[in-house]
Motif scaffolding. Structure first.
Motif, PDB file in Angstrom:
ATOM      1  N   LEU A  21      -5.483  13.044  -1.603  1.00  0.00           N
ATOM      2  CA  LEU A  21      -5.960  11.679  -1.805  1.00  0.00           C
ATOM      3  C   LEU A  21      -6.384  11.453  -3.253  1.00  0.00           C
ATOM      4  O   LEU A  21      -6.041  10.443  -3.871  1.00  0.00           O
ATOM      5  CB  LEU A  21      -7.153  11.441  -0.882  1.00  0.00           C
ATOM      6  CG  LEU A  21      -7.185  10.089  -0.217  1.00  0.00           C
ATOM      7  CD1 LEU A  21      -6.121  10.022   0.847  1.00  0.00           C
ATOM      8  CD2 LEU A  21      -8.557   9.860   0.369  1.00  0.00           C
ATOM      9  N   THR A  24      -3.313  11.351  -5.637  1.00  0.00           N
ATOM     10  CA  THR A  24      -2.398  10.221  -5.556  1.00  0.00           C
ATOM     11  C   THR A  24      -3.070   8.888  -5.819  1.00  0.00           C
ATOM     12  O   THR A  24      -2.413   7.939  -6.235  1.00  0.00           O
ATOM     13  CB  THR A  24      -1.729  10.171  -4.174  1.00  0.00           C
ATOM     14  OG1 THR A  24      -2.746  10.276  -3.189  1.00  0.00           O
ATOM     15  CG2 THR A  24      -0.738  11.292  -4.010  1.00  0.00           C
ATOM     16  N   THR A  25      -4.376   8.810  -5.588  1.00  0.00           N
ATOM     17  CA  THR A  25      -5.038   7.527  -5.821  1.00  0.00           C
ATOM     18  C   THR A  25      -5.933   7.563  -7.053  1.00  0.00           C
ATOM     19  O   THR A  25      -6.417   6.538  -7.496  1.00  0.00           O
ATOM     20  CB  THR A  25      -5.906   7.120  -4.613  1.00  0.00           C
ATOM     21  OG1 THR A  25      -6.863   8.148  -4.377  1.00  0.00           O
ATOM     22  CG2 THR A  25      -5.062   6.919  -3.387  1.00  0.00           C
ATOM     23  N   GLY A  26      -6.147   8.777  -7.595  1.00  0.00           N
ATOM     24  CA  GLY A  26      -7.056   8.942  -8.730  1.00  0.00           C
ATOM     25  C   GLY A  26      -6.614   8.155  -9.954  1.00  0.00           C
ATOM     26  O   GLY A  26      -7.272   7.208 -10.374  1.00  0.00           O
ATOM     27  N   ASP A  27      -5.455   8.525 -10.520  1.00  0.00           N
ATOM     28  CA  ASP A  27      -4.960   7.749 -11.650  1.00  0.00           C
ATOM     29  C   ASP A  27      -3.859   6.832 -11.136  1.00  0.00           C
ATOM     30  O   ASP A  27      -3.105   7.181 -10.233  1.00  0.00           O
ATOM     31  CB  ASP A  27      -4.451   8.636 -12.793  1.00  0.00           C
ATOM     32  CG  ASP A  27      -4.136  10.042 -12.334  1.00  0.00           C
ATOM     33  OD1 ASP A  27      -4.948  10.575 -11.567  1.00  0.00           O
ATOM     34  OD2 ASP A  27      -3.091  10.589 -12.715  1.00  0.00           O
ATOM     35  N   ARG A  28      -3.766   5.687 -11.743  1.00  0.00           N
ATOM     36  CA  ARG A  28      -2.914   4.634 -11.206  1.00  0.00           C
ATOM     37  C   ARG A  28      -1.459   5.057 -11.085  1.00  0.00           C
ATOM     38  O   ARG A  28      -0.784   4.784 -10.124  1.00  0.00           O
ATOM     39  CB  ARG A  28      -3.006   3.397 -12.103  1.00  0.00           C
ATOM     40  CG  ARG A  28      -4.081   2.437 -11.679  1.00  0.00           C
ATOM     41  CD  ARG A  28      -4.085   1.286 -12.638  1.00  0.00           C
ATOM     42  NE  ARG A  28      -4.042   1.765 -14.012  1.00  0.00           N
ATOM     43  CZ  ARG A  28      -3.443   1.127 -14.994  1.00  0.00           C
ATOM     44  NH1 ARG A  28      -2.824  -0.001 -14.761  1.00  0.00           N
ATOM     45  NH2 ARG A  28      -3.464   1.615 -16.228  1.00  0.00           N
ATOM     46  N   TRP A  31       1.628   9.288  -9.234  1.00  0.00           N
ATOM     47  CA  TRP A  31       2.917   9.669  -8.675  1.00  0.00           C
ATOM     48  C   TRP A  31       4.020   9.637  -9.716  1.00  0.00           C
ATOM     49  O   TRP A  31       4.850  10.533  -9.804  1.00  0.00           O
ATOM     50  CB  TRP A  31       3.312   8.720  -7.541  1.00  0.00           C
ATOM     51  CG  TRP A  31       2.753   9.135  -6.237  1.00  0.00           C
ATOM     52  CD1 TRP A  31       1.817   8.456  -5.511  1.00  0.00           C
ATOM     53  CD2 TRP A  31       3.060  10.322  -5.506  1.00  0.00           C
ATOM     54  NE1 TRP A  31       1.535   9.151  -4.367  1.00  0.00           N
ATOM     55  CE2 TRP A  31       2.282  10.297  -4.338  1.00  0.00           C
ATOM     56  CE3 TRP A  31       3.912  11.396  -5.723  1.00  0.00           C
ATOM     57  CZ2 TRP A  31       2.338  11.303  -3.391  1.00  0.00           C
ATOM     58  CZ3 TRP A  31       3.964  12.402  -4.785  1.00  0.00           C
ATOM     59  CH2 TRP A  31       3.178  12.350  -3.636  1.00  0.00           C
TER      60      TRP A  31
ATOM     61  N   GLN B  88     -14.137   8.659   3.792  1.00  0.00           N
ATOM     62  CA  GLN B  88     -13.476   9.907   3.398  1.00  0.00           C
ATOM     63  C   GLN B  88     -14.432  11.090   3.488  1.00  0.00           C
ATOM     64  O   GLN B  88     -14.055  12.181   3.914  1.00  0.00           O
ATOM     65  CB  GLN B  88     -12.919   9.785   1.977  1.00  0.00           C
ATOM     66  CG  GLN B  88     -11.716   8.865   1.904  1.00  0.00           C
ATOM     67  CD  GLN B  88     -11.392   8.448   0.491  1.00  0.00           C
ATOM     68  OE1 GLN B  88     -12.120   8.775  -0.442  1.00  0.00           O
ATOM     69  NE2 GLN B  88     -10.307   7.706   0.329  1.00  0.00           N
TER      70      GLN B  88
END
Lengths: 259, 229
Positions: A21, A24-28, A31, B88
């Motif tokens: 999580l 994949t969601t940390g830096d914009r 991916w 979470q």
């Protein structure tokens, strides 16, 4: 009461979900850059090469597949080590639960990096095969074994560095700085064959060079690796780093947790 | 149920110099079904002792034996990863405790108990201390521990939350007990039977929490006077 392994497995599962999580969601564009970085490097290197006007390829391999194998394998090692530097600090709050040990986030991050980089290699292999490059490994089993060994080298390095950087933060900076010269000296982008033999001797102390060359030899039938590379040497490093890393984690577990 | 055997603890600074002993030979046994209040001034090592009992940290000397399911120290300090949302964090803790199959149940319970609304899906670092304590306390109640460790877990909650927490805990009397650090005498008297007064790194055991509070109260009323200059 759950057994030790059940508890450990739950912790790894929980940490893995958390890391996926965060990654994949940390830096914009998280991916995008996983694939974007190696592709960018390849484009830049091919550009430089055609600018210099050197069209003569590497003996026994196409330049682009040769580059892809080197860069992805080096990134596999590098990311495992670099991600380990902050692994403990980033999960400090979670050590409130006694089930979570400082070694767990390091192991989980390394496993995640291994999976991500393997996926990246697969995608790049598929892409270049579609572009008509000869990019399927000549010896798939051998290639997998060397790939796995490179991952273990990263894991071993990561285990050592994670403890070192947590106890002496400067170590983290030094490691990050060293990665650029390592990138070049491991032969990821420049062929080491073109360097005078007298210097090659010293470069061969670097286990990453051994890994990259062995991997290329398994990928391309006609390719001859730098003289002196050996699977055994790579594994000596693997075993030494893994043993040292585990020992450090055992020795400093309490201090890492409490900090 | 819990044995604290001659436990010593001190901390180290960055220069490897050690501070003085925080705990010096703390030694007591907590039998099953008994709830314990830990009292003492600021900085005498109450939270340290709770962290050691919770297995968050290790004693320098001595040993702590846990023969039952013990919670983590529930309170303001730590336990939540600030960048993760409440949901979470709850999922993470549920997974660690091997509740992967009933994860939705745990989430529903905590959400219902904490009553923090939409904030449940926002990062913990945006929470007020009251919201954090609501979440932390609710989360701990989602699991069946034999012994709960509370480090001022309800101190920052409002009156209605405190009442709710107390009710929830009273429902568990007989099934679970608690070791509690608190500066509020009311909640200690309500929930605990025995008391331990930490003084100068040593533990003094009282069978009755009221006596412990009395002894501690008297020592505070008569501070040793020292002339200035």
């Amino acid at each position: 009461m759950r057994s030790h392994w059940q508890v450990t497995w739950s912790v790894w599962h929980a940490l893995f979900m958390r890391e996926v999580l965060a990654r994949t969601t940390g830096d914009r564009l998280g991916w995008f850059w996983m694939l974007g970085e190696p592709v960018a490097f390849i484009v830049i290197m091919v550009g430089i090469r055609s600018l210099i006007g050197r069209t003569g390829g590497i003996i026994g391999a196409d330049y682009i597949p040769w580059l892809i194998v080197g860069i992805t394998a080096f990134f596999l090692f590098r990311e495992s080590v670099i991600r380990a530097i902050n692994a403990i600090e980033a999960n400090q709050a979670l050590f409130a639960y006694r089930q979570v040990k400082p070694i767990d986030p390091v192991l989980v991050r390394s496993a995640l990096e291994g999976l991500l980089k393997t996926t990246v290699l697969m995608i790049l292999m598929a892409m270049s095969t579609l572009l008509d490059y000869d990019m399927l490994p000549a010896d798939p089993l051998g290639a997998m074994l060397v790939w796995l060994s490179m991952w273990l080298l990263g894991l071993g390095g990561g285990l050592v560095v994670s403890v070192g950087a947590r106890l002496v933060p400067d170590i983290g900076h030094v490691i990050k700085m060293l990665m650029l010269p390592m990138f070049i000296m491991s032969g990821a982008i420049f062929p080491i064959q073109s360097i005078p033999h007298a210097f090659q001797r010293y470069l061969l102390y670097n286990p990453v060079l051994h890994g990259l060359e062995l991997l290329r030899a398994d990928f391309f039938t006609g390719y001859t690796a730098v003289q002196g590379v050996s699977f055994e040497y790579l594994w000596h490093w693997n075993l030494a780093l893994l043993a040292l890393g585990l020992a450090l984690h055992l020795r400093f577990a309490a201090r890492l947790k409490a900090k | 149920m819990i044995e604290v055997n001659k436990v010593y603890k001190r901390y180290h600074t960055h220069n490897h110099q050690s501070t003085g002993w925080v705990l010096r030979g703390v030694d007591f046994r907590l039998p099953k079904g008994l709830s314990l209040g830990l009292i003492g001034g600021n900085g005498v090592g109450k939270s340290t002792l709770l962290r050691l009992i919770g297995g968050m940290d290790y004693p320098d000397r001595g040993k702590i034996v846990r023969n039952c399911r013990v919670s983590w120290p529930i309170g303001l300090a730590g336990g939540f990863q600030g960048t993760m949302t409440g949901r979470q964090n709850v999922k993470f803790v549920a997974r660690i405790h091997g509740n992967t199959r009933r994860i939705d149940e745990v989430i529903a319970f905590v959400q219902d108990f904490a009553e923090i609304g939409k904030a449940f899906d926002e990062p913990i670092k945006t929470y007020s201390s009251g919201m954090r304590s609501r979440l932390a306390f609710g989360l701990s109640l989602a699991f069946d521990f034999d012994l709960y460790l509370s480090d001022e877990a309800t101190a920052t909650g409002d009156a209605s939350f405190k009442a709710k927490a107390k009710r929830a805990f009273n429902d568990r009397v007989g099934k679970a007990s608690i070791i509690m650090v608190s500066h509020s005498e009311g909640i200690l008297r309500d929930l605990c039977q025995a008391g331990v007064w930490l003084r100068n790194g040593e533990a003094i055991w009282f069978d009755d929490i009221a006596e412990a509070l009395k002894a501690y109260g008297e020592s505070v009323k008569k501070p040793p006077l020292r002339k200035a200059g």
